[in-house]
Each structure stands twice: as structure tokens, then as C-alpha cells.
Design an enzyme around this catalytic site. Structure first.
Site, PDB file in Angstrom:
ATOM      1  N   SER A 212      -5.273  -8.903   3.048  1.00  0.00           N
ATOM      2  CA  SER A 212      -5.252  -9.952   4.468  1.00  0.00           C
ATOM      3  C   SER A 212      -4.025 -10.663   4.386  1.00  0.00           C
ATOM      4  CB  SER A 212      -6.350 -10.794   4.533  1.00  0.00           C
ATOM      5  OG  SER A 212      -7.658 -10.071   4.331  1.00  0.00           O
TER       6      SER A 212
ATOM      7  N   LYS B 117      -6.143  -3.430  10.907  1.00  0.00           N
ATOM      8  CA  LYS B 117      -6.175  -4.821  10.772  1.00  0.00           C
ATOM      9  C   LYS B 117      -6.645  -5.376  12.164  1.00  0.00           C
ATOM     10  CE  LYS B 117      -2.061  -6.119   9.459  1.00  0.00           C
ATOM     11  NZ  LYS B 117      -0.766  -6.691   9.470  1.00  0.00           N
TER      12      LYS B 117
ATOM     13  N   ASP C 142       9.912 -12.659   4.434  1.00  0.00           N
ATOM     14  CA  ASP C 142       8.582 -13.096   3.730  1.00  0.00           C
ATOM     15  C   ASP C 142       8.178 -11.961   2.679  1.00  0.00           C
ATOM     16  OD1 ASP C 142       6.449 -14.809   3.033  1.00  0.00           O
ATOM     17  OD2 ASP C 142       5.089 -13.750   4.181  1.00  0.00           O
TER      18      ASP C 142
END
Length: 362
Positions: free
Chosen positions: A65, A84, A180
Site C-alpha cells: 500500500s 489498486k 520518492d
């Protein structure tokens, strides 16, 4: 009763049509803005009913997640899939999902990207449909106490992720910055192939520009201090995060969160050990034994030096990702061409004393 059911059906249909139009227009705008004048949509659109049926009402979730999204397994057209699905009340979620769909759709052919085969725009927050693979997060493989990820696998993972970041930086009309990079954004499939997923925080550099200013986002510990302090995103923003990822692969240690956004506690510990000539204390004990002999030791030392160059305090002194990828291939394929151990160690000690002398005095 039939009248009530018809009204409910019409209401659901109107709702899904509203979501489809709203999300569809947002996706088209994102594709045009990011990839104009050339883009393609090699993925399908599925309706909400197909996705709900395929996942048995989102019955089985996986521990993969990010943000407010959860991953579910299912079957669609007799093939296993991953879906998702997002939930929440944050209006920015839709923007992140649309960005994820737009960029992932242009990357799905890349072997080191979790393959996106479709999306459903009929939910309030679009659902993403991926090709199924037996998945493990790199973070689970790397940091679990009972996990023993061999050195050659770690080196391959580094090469895999470097390849996809280079693609983001070079394959489009303007570089796309991931922003990220971290182990929880990397999936390892059943064949040991590393796949990057979740492109929600990606940002494109303006045409002809080498930087763009934006709100600071990403994960503390992996976040480039230059970006954190200025909000200016460059290709070197990803290089720093990738360098921290290399250190995590080498040490087997997490980059823990800290209130100090200007420094990584993992890097802090590595520099301390270098200053004391404690190279064995840096390497993950699970891979400390040099099963590959002298060449494997040389690989690890060269790998450490490359990681340090990626996290150089001076942004301009960091290599570009294309050069990082070339160096990683050399480390993996031609370890006999690397500098001798003592020479490389001396280079690392000299480098860290010049770049981090202030830290070694603490």
C-alpha cells in the site's frame, strides 16, 4: 420493489458516468500536459462492475500500500490481476492517481515497471489494474530479520532500478523525476526482477529547463536535503534518493525517519564507520562473508563509493543517473577491472573526510 431497484440502478449508473467523465478528462489533460505532442494509451478501461466482480468485492488485499491505496488480487478474463483501489477524503488523491496512470501507461512496456494493463475511471478514485506477479516488497525482503537476500541479488536490484530511473530521466521530451525512491516502492517478482511502481509523485521538468520548483514531498530519510530546503526539483533529486537506496541494499539497515530533514541517519552511521576504518561494520552481516572472494569484496567497496557520490552534499557534484547506471553495470559485470581494495578504501576515506569532515568531528 422493482421501481426502487430501477431507481437505484439509474442512480449508480449516473454516478459512475459522472466519475468516468470527470476522471477521463483529468487523465487526458495530464497526458497532454506531460507527454504532448506524443503520447499513447496502451492500456484498457474497465467498468466498475468488471473490477468489483474480478476482485470478489475487493475481498483479498495484499500488504502493498501507499498513500490511501490498497492492492487486491483477482481474476479478469481468466487471467490473474492486481488491483489498486484508493479511498479517503483528500481531494489531492485524484490528482496523484491520474498522474500515476498517465506516467505508468507510458512505462508499462519497461521490464522494471509493474505492468499496468488497465484502469477503471468509474470509481470516485480511479482503480488501477496491473498484470499479476508474485510480489514481495523490497523492504520486506531486505529488512526482515529472517531474510537473507544474497549480494548478487542486491546488485541486480540496484541495476534494475537504475535502468528504470534512467528511462524516466531520458526517454521523454523532458525528464520525469520520480521523487520518492525507496524500498517500499520496489516490488521483486517471482523471477527476482525488481519493478518500480506508484508514479504518483512524479513531476516533469519544464521544456528546456533543468529544474522546477514544487511543494516538497517524499519520504524523510530518502529526501534530498537540497530539495527539502529549497523545493527545487532536479534530476539530482532522484540521484540522492537512489544513493540512500544503495546504502540500504549494502547495509541491510533502514533509513529511519528523523525530525532533521537535512540529513540521513543511515548515512550518518556509514560516515562514522568510514572515519574509524570500520568497513566491515557497514556491510550487512548477512552478506559480509565474501563468498565470491576478492572480486566480491571489491564490488562492495566500489558500490559503497558510488552510493557516497550519489548522496554528495553538493548537488552539482553528484553523477547523473545514466552515469550511475553505467558504473553499476561495470561493478556487476567486470569486477576484475575495479581498483584494488586498499586503493578504493583510501579513496573512500579521503572522499568522506573532504565531504563530511564536520560530521566526523561530532
Amino acid at each position: 420493489m422493482d421501481s426502487l431497484m430501477r431507481r437505484e440502478f439509474k442512480s449508480r449508473k449516473k454516478e459512475t458516468e459522472t466519475h468516468f467523465l470527470k476522471n477521463g478528462s483529468a487523465l487526458l489533460e495530464e497526458l497532454i500536459t506531460t507527454f504532448s505532442p506524443r503520447y499513447k494509451i496502451p492500456i484498457r478501461n474497465f467498468n466498475a462492475e468488471e473490477i468489483i466482480k474480478a476482485t470478489n468485492g475487493f475481498a483479498k488485499s495484499l500488504d502493498i500500500s501507499n498513500f490511501d491505496g490498497s492492492m487486491y488480487t483477482g481474476f479478469l478474463e481468466n487471467r490473474p490481476i492486481l488491483v489498486k483501489k484508493f479511498q479517503g477524503s483528500d481531494s489531492s488523491i485524484v490528482h496523484r492517481i491520474i498522474r500515476d496512470v498517465a506516467i505508468n501507461s507510458q512505462m508499462s512496456h519497461h521490464k522494471n515497471v509493474l505492468k499496468l494493463i488497465g484502469r477503471s475511471l468509474e470509481f470516485e478514485y480511479p482503480a488501477l489494474v496491473y498484470n499479476f506477479c508474485r510480489t514481495q516488497l523490497l523492504s520486506d525482503l531486505l529488512f526482515a530479520s529472517d531474510s537473507a537476500l544474497p549480494w548478487k541479488n542486491r546488485l541486480k536490484i540496484a541495476n534494475d532500478i537504475a535502468n528504470v530511473v534512467v528511462y524516466l530521466h531520458t526517454a521523454f521530451s523532458t525528464p520525469i523525476i520520480f521523487r520518492d525512491l525507496k524500498p517500499r516502492k520496489v516490488i521483486i517478482d517471482e523471477h527476482g526482477v525488481a519493478k518500480l511502481f506508484s508514479f504518483s509523485l512524479c513531476i516533469s521538468l519544464p521544456p528546456g529547463e533543468m529544474q522546477v520548483k514544487d511543494i516538497v514531498c517524499g519520504s524523510v530519510g530518502h529526501l534530498d536535503p537540497a530539495y527539502a530546503s529549497s523545493g527545487i526539483v532536479t534530476q539530482k533529486t532522484d540521484v540522492f534518493s537512489f544513493g540512500i537506496l544503495l546504502l540500504e541494499l549494502l547495509t541491510g539497515r533502514r533509513t529511519l525517519s528523523t525530525d532533521d530533514e537535512d540529513f540521513s541517519p543511515l548515512l550518518h552511521g556509514v560516515i562514522k564507520h568510514i572515519g574509524k576504518d570500520e568497513f566491515d561494520e557497514i556491510v550487512d552481516p548477512k552478506i559480509l562473508e565474501a563468498y565470491g572472494g576478492v572480486e566480491e569484496i571489491q564490488q562492495k567497496i566500489a558500490f559503497l563509493y558510488l552510493a557516497l557520490r550519489c548522496v554528495d552534499p553538493e548537488e552539482d557534484d553528484r553523477p547523473f543517473m545514466i552515469d550511475v547506471a553505467k558504473e553499476l553495470r561495470k561493478i556487476e559485470r567486470s569486477p576484475h577491472q575495479l581498483s584494488p581494495q586498499r586503493t578504493m578504501k583510501n579513496t573512500i576515506v579521503d572522499y568522506s573526510s573532504r565531504k563530511y569532515s564536520w560530521l566526523q568531528r561530532n
